[in-house]
Enzyme design. Structure first.
Site, mmCIF file in Angstrom:
data_model
loop_
_atom_site.group_PDB
_atom_site.id
_atom_site.type_symbol
_atom_site.label_atom_id
_atom_site.label_comp_id
_atom_site.label_asym_id
_atom_site.label_seq_id
_atom_site.Cartn_x
_atom_site.Cartn_y
_atom_site.Cartn_z
ATOM 1 N N HIS A 74 0.831 -1.216 0.000
ATOM 2 C CA HIS A 74 0.000 0.000 0.000
ATOM 3 C C HIS A 74 0.864 1.265 0.000
ATOM 4 O O HIS A 74 0.390 2.332 -0.337
ATOM 5 C CB HIS A 74 -0.993 -0.002 1.168
ATOM 6 C CG HIS A 74 -0.361 -0.043 2.530
ATOM 7 N ND1 HIS A 74 0.057 -1.216 3.118
ATOM 8 C CD2 HIS A 74 -0.062 0.949 3.410
ATOM 9 C CE1 HIS A 74 0.567 -0.941 4.316
ATOM 10 N NE2 HIS A 74 0.520 0.354 4.510
ATOM 11 N N ASN A 193 5.422 1.693 13.228
ATOM 12 C CA ASN A 193 4.722 2.969 13.486
ATOM 13 C C ASN A 193 3.532 2.790 14.417
ATOM 14 O O ASN A 193 2.848 3.749 14.755
ATOM 15 C CB ASN A 193 4.301 3.637 12.169
ATOM 16 C CG ASN A 193 3.328 2.782 11.362
ATOM 17 O OD1 ASN A 193 2.665 1.889 11.893
ATOM 18 N ND2 ASN A 193 3.238 3.059 10.068
ATOM 19 N N HIS A 268 -3.465 6.759 7.176
ATOM 20 C CA HIS A 268 -3.088 5.471 6.569
ATOM 21 C C HIS A 268 -3.558 5.361 5.121
ATOM 22 O O HIS A 268 -2.746 5.113 4.236
ATOM 23 C CB HIS A 268 -3.648 4.293 7.375
ATOM 24 C CG HIS A 268 -3.644 3.007 6.604
ATOM 25 N ND1 HIS A 268 -2.615 2.103 6.683
ATOM 26 C CD2 HIS A 268 -4.518 2.498 5.695
ATOM 27 C CE1 HIS A 268 -2.864 1.098 5.856
ATOM 28 N NE2 HIS A 268 -4.011 1.304 5.250
ATOM 29 N N GLU A 423 2.794 -24.522 4.331
ATOM 30 C CA GLU A 423 2.354 -24.516 2.935
ATOM 31 C C GLU A 423 2.330 -23.101 2.355
ATOM 32 O O GLU A 423 2.739 -22.874 1.212
ATOM 33 C CB GLU A 423 0.960 -25.137 2.811
ATOM 34 C CG GLU A 423 0.859 -26.613 3.196
ATOM 35 C CD GLU A 423 0.706 -26.821 4.704
ATOM 36 O OE1 GLU A 423 0.600 -25.821 5.461
ATOM 37 O OE2 GLU A 423 0.678 -27.993 5.138
ATOM 38 N N HIS A 485 -9.464 -34.613 4.991
ATOM 39 C CA HIS A 485 -8.343 -34.751 4.065
ATOM 40 C C HIS A 485 -8.779 -34.968 2.624
ATOM 41 O O HIS A 485 -7.953 -35.042 1.730
ATOM 42 C CB HIS A 485 -7.447 -35.923 4.503
ATOM 43 C CG HIS A 485 -6.556 -35.576 5.651
ATOM 44 N ND1 HIS A 485 -7.036 -35.043 6.826
ATOM 45 C CD2 HIS A 485 -5.207 -35.662 5.794
ATOM 46 C CE1 HIS A 485 -6.020 -34.830 7.647
ATOM 47 N NE2 HIS A 485 -4.904 -35.192 7.047
HETATM 48 C C1 LIG Z 1 -3.802 -9.946 3.707
HETATM 49 C C2 LIG Z 1 -4.294 -8.553 3.805
HETATM 50 N N1 LIG Z 1 -5.253 -8.256 4.689
HETATM 51 C C3 LIG Z 1 -5.736 -6.997 4.773
HETATM 52 C C4 LIG Z 1 -5.264 -6.013 3.953
HETATM 53 C C5 LIG Z 1 -5.867 -4.607 4.016
HETATM 54 N N2 LIG Z 1 -4.884 -3.688 4.598
HETATM 55 C C6 LIG Z 1 -4.093 -2.928 3.843
HETATM 56 S S1 LIG Z 1 -3.016 -2.022 4.742
HETATM 57 C C7 LIG Z 1 -3.643 -2.649 6.178
HETATM 58 C C8 LIG Z 1 -3.075 -2.195 7.487
HETATM 59 C C9 LIG Z 1 -1.641 -2.461 7.520
HETATM 60 O O1 LIG Z 1 -1.061 -1.880 8.625
HETATM 61 P P1 LIG Z 1 0.482 -1.538 8.558
HETATM 62 O O2 LIG Z 1 1.207 -2.621 7.897
HETATM 63 O O3 LIG Z 1 0.895 -1.181 9.927
HETATM 64 O O4 LIG Z 1 0.542 -0.301 7.593
HETATM 65 P P2 LIG Z 1 0.481 1.246 8.015
HETATM 66 O O5 LIG Z 1 -0.906 1.531 8.478
HETATM 67 O O6 LIG Z 1 1.472 1.439 9.079
HETATM 68 O O7 LIG Z 1 0.790 1.962 6.751
HETATM 69 C C10 LIG Z 1 -4.650 -3.545 5.936
HETATM 70 C C11 LIG Z 1 -5.400 -4.245 6.989
HETATM 71 C C12 LIG Z 1 -4.259 -6.366 3.043
HETATM 72 N N3 LIG Z 1 -3.734 -5.492 2.198
HETATM 73 N N4 LIG Z 1 -3.769 -7.624 3.007
HETATM 74 MG MG LIG Z 2 1.707 0.338 10.859
#
Ligand SMILES: Cc1ncc(C[n+]2csc(CCOP(=O)(O)OP(=O)(O)O)c2C)c(N)n1
Ligand SMILES: [Mg+2]
Length: 675
Positions: A74, A193, A268, A423, A485
């Protein structure tokens, strides 16, 4: 060449603020995206790339480059901004087209789309697991190719990850293996963070991260993620480590610089908004206009820094060419590995090596053994089911840190990988190996546990990675282990993934050709569904060519103007053959079709598909020991679809065959009644 501007503290600040503001402006313009993480991670990324990483923006595919994995996908604007500043083929227009149709700057990084992007990330945890695969590949190739007088594989792997990556279970699986394998060429930089989407991490996170990683055999270091000196000290320490992978816990502030939103979940995943963005620029001493500003000094700095990186690559290249002259055999091996092509005669080799009948998992094992001797880059194993999956690499060394005391005598040159019961990480690690280049991978488990690998399969498909998944015990016919299984819905669950090719072979010929396809023809991932139980050799009509298997479906036996077509896959093809014989005795005109790969058959031109399964008057019946309903894609709604549309049961396989109507007699009777 312009002399580089001196990197004064003021210029440093200007550089990291450029990264921050490009990211924030990009998200603002797209009106969508994640500004907080890039703003918090800008210092880490700058120090890492500038002072530690080896790369050449003009040669993104240089294989001895260090790898950078943005596991928190992200934060993509961070990566795009960095790629732009360093002079990769990511233009200012590309930054301004963030998240738009057709742009090379999609919302989350996609490998193959943007030069310099090493892997596709977004599903949290996948990237860090990919990084373990990349480090494995670098270590394995180093052991097999490098010599003491020159390190041909000097590359290191750096992954930047967030709270989300470390919360995901896959990070534990992957980190455990990295520690076990002592991959000291691997560094994870953890953006600590303490914020995720729902707010402060304390709502769901109280573990001792340092203790967790230390217990896995990692070196754990700390740094203020906004202090370049501390980051430098930690990164230097990670380079000196001879035994362990390193986790650097970097304390940062999400959205660093945004006066009211920094340090909160509000920064975020949404644009800062005009007001906060303006206030951020003022706070950082940044001009409000123009947006997407790269100050001249910053441009000049990156131009010079890029030239230095290129110079370093050229110097390495000279040493590498000398090495080639001194070690022609090693150089040949390296060329073969990097060429990454299956030999043209692989088909003949596998057809000769694979017995015609038997459990297809064993037949697959024979194919693997033969392929290994032909393809030095082929490596793999299983998630603790090596024998069951037929994924043993006979006589091969086990991959791992050399340890004279260990019974299995591991070696970094080993081609047998033991993933343990992990896995999910197995799938993602193998994806990482493929992303690194030079090696081909396979990984095995029971078909029912493909659910545990699925996120990595999906990313392999999305990223066009030629990963091979060996799924055995492919139906209720595994018997006594029972419904937990016995896969039922799994074939169709997997067949719904775009770009993924399925193979459920019926005998040795189909198994050999399925493996040949996966190793030689595939453009993306392939999975095999293989039986526990023995299968007979299939007798085919004279015109059959082994390549027919790659059509996905083909005629096994025929009749003049058939009135019914029986389509079978894997272990149920023999039921179709048997039922057809009975129906023929009764004067019915029956065609039998084998459909080892639904995906490949679906990709055939309609003329071919119509030849195999004529549209219109003949009735079509499918038989597969699994969910039947989706076979309507082949038969239409008027077809007969024989399968298992419930969870299985614990009983001997022959009893299950009777109970579920998967015998020749039962299939014969149902088809007859239906006709
Ligand atoms: C497997 C998965 N679950 C949920 C998400 C949705 N999601 C994107 S960012 C995020 C929060 C991530 O937190 P962090 O890694 O601390 O990022 P920050 O807020 O610090 O940028 C979530 C839940 C995702 N991208 N992947
Ligand atoms: Mg974070």
């Amino acid at each position: 060449m312009q002399p580089a501007p001196t990197l004064t503290p003021a210029l440093r600040r200007q550089i990291v603020n450029t990264i921050r503001m490009l990211s924030a402006d990009g998200v603002e313009k797209a009106n969508s995206g994640h500004p907080g993480a890039p703003m918090g991670q800008a210092d880490i990324a700058f120090v890492l790339w500038h002072e530690f990483m080896r790369f050449d923006p003009a040669m993104p595919a240089w294989w001895a480059r260090d790898r950078f994995v943005l596991s928190c996908g992200h934060a993509s604007m961070l990566l795009y901004s960095m790629l732009h500043l360093w002079g990769y083929d990511v233009s200012m227009d590309d930054l301004k087209s963030f998240r738009q149709w057709g742009a090379n700057t999609p919302g989350h990084p996609e490998v193959g789309m943007t030069p310099g992007v090493e892997t596709t990330t977004g599903p949290l945890g996948q990237g860090v697991a990919n990084s373990v695969g990349m480090a494995l590949a670098a270590r394995m190739m180093q052991a097999r190719v490098s010599t003491d007088d020159f390190n041909v594989m000097p590359q290191r792997v750096f992954a930047l990850c967030g709270d989300g990556d470390l919360m995901e279970g896959i990070s534990q699986e992957a980190a455990a293996l990295a520690g076990h394998w002592k991959l000291n060429n691997l560094v994870w930089l953890y953006d600590d963070n303490r914020i995720t989407i729902d707010g402060d991490t304390s709502i769901a996170w109280s573990e001792d991260t340092e203790g967790r990683f230390e217990s896995l055999g990692w070196q754990v270091l700390h740094a203020d993620g906004h202090d370049h000196d501390e980051l430098r000290v930690a990164l230097k320490q990670s380079m000196r480590e001879r035994e362990r992978p390193t986790l650097i816990i970097c304390r940062t502030t999400i959205g660093h610089g945004a006066p009211t939103k920094q340090g909160t979940a509000g920064v975020h995943g949404a644009p800062l908004g005009a007001k906060e963005l303006a206030a951020t620029k003022e706070n950082l001493g940044w001009p409000a206009e123009p947006t997407f500003l790269v100050p001249d000094d910053v441009r000049a700095f990156f131009a010079a820094a890029r030239a230095e990186k290129q110079h370093a690559r050229a110097a390495w290249e000279a040493g590498y060419q000398d090495w080639r002259g001194r070690h022609p055999e090693r150089a040949d091996l390296l060329d073969t590995l990097m060429l990454d092509e299956a030999p043209a005669d692989l088909r003949d080799t596998l057809l000769a090596a694979v017995p015609v009948a038997g459990p297809t998992r064993k037949l697959s094992g024979a194919a693997i053994a033969a392929a290994l001797s032909k393809m030095p880059g082929l490596v793999g194993g299983s998630a603790d089911l090596t024998e069951s999956n037929g994924t043993g690499v006979e006589h091969a060394l086990v991959f791992g840190a050399p340890d004279a005391g260990a019974k299995h005598a591991p070696s970094y040159a080993g081609r047998q990988v033991h993933y343990g019961i992990r896995e999910h990480a197995m799938g993602a690690i193998n994806n990482g190996v493929l992303l690194h280049g030079g090696l081909r991978t396979f990984g095995g488990t029971f078909l029912v546990f493909s659910d545990y690998v699925r996120p990595a399969i999906r990313l392999a498909a999305l990223s066009h990675l030629r990963n091979i998944f060996v799924f055995t015990h492919d139906s209720v016919f595994l018997g006594e282990d029972g419904p937990t299984h016995q896969p039922v819905e799994h074939m169709w669950a997997l067949r719904t993934i775009p770009n993924l090719v399925d193979f459920r072979p019926a005998d040795g010929v189909e198994t050999a050709m399925a493996w040949t396809y996966a190793l030689q023809q595939a453009k993306g991932p392939t999975f095999f569904a293989l039986t526990r139980q023995a299968l007979p050799a299939i007798a085919r009509q004279e015109s059959f060519q082994p390549e027919d298997v790659w059509r996905g479906g083909y005629v096994v036996s025929d009749a003049q103007a058939p009135e019914v077509v029986l389509v079978g896959t894997g272990s149920e093809l023999q039921l179709c053959v048997g039922a057809a014989a009975r129906l023929t005795q009764e004067g019915r005109r029956v065609r039998v079709v084998s459909m080892p790969s639904w995906a490949l058959f679906s990709r055939q031109p309609s003329e071919y598909r119509d030849q195999v399964i004529p549209a219109g008057h003949p009735k079509v019946c499918t038989v597969e020991a699994g969910l039947s309903t989706h076979w309507r894609t082949i038969t239409g709604l008027g077809g007969l679809n024989i399968g298992v549309d419930r969870f299985g049961a614990s009983a001997p396989a022959n009893v299950l065959a009777e109970k579920f109507g998967l015998t020749v007699d039962a299939v014969f009777a149902r088809v007859k009644a239906w006709l």
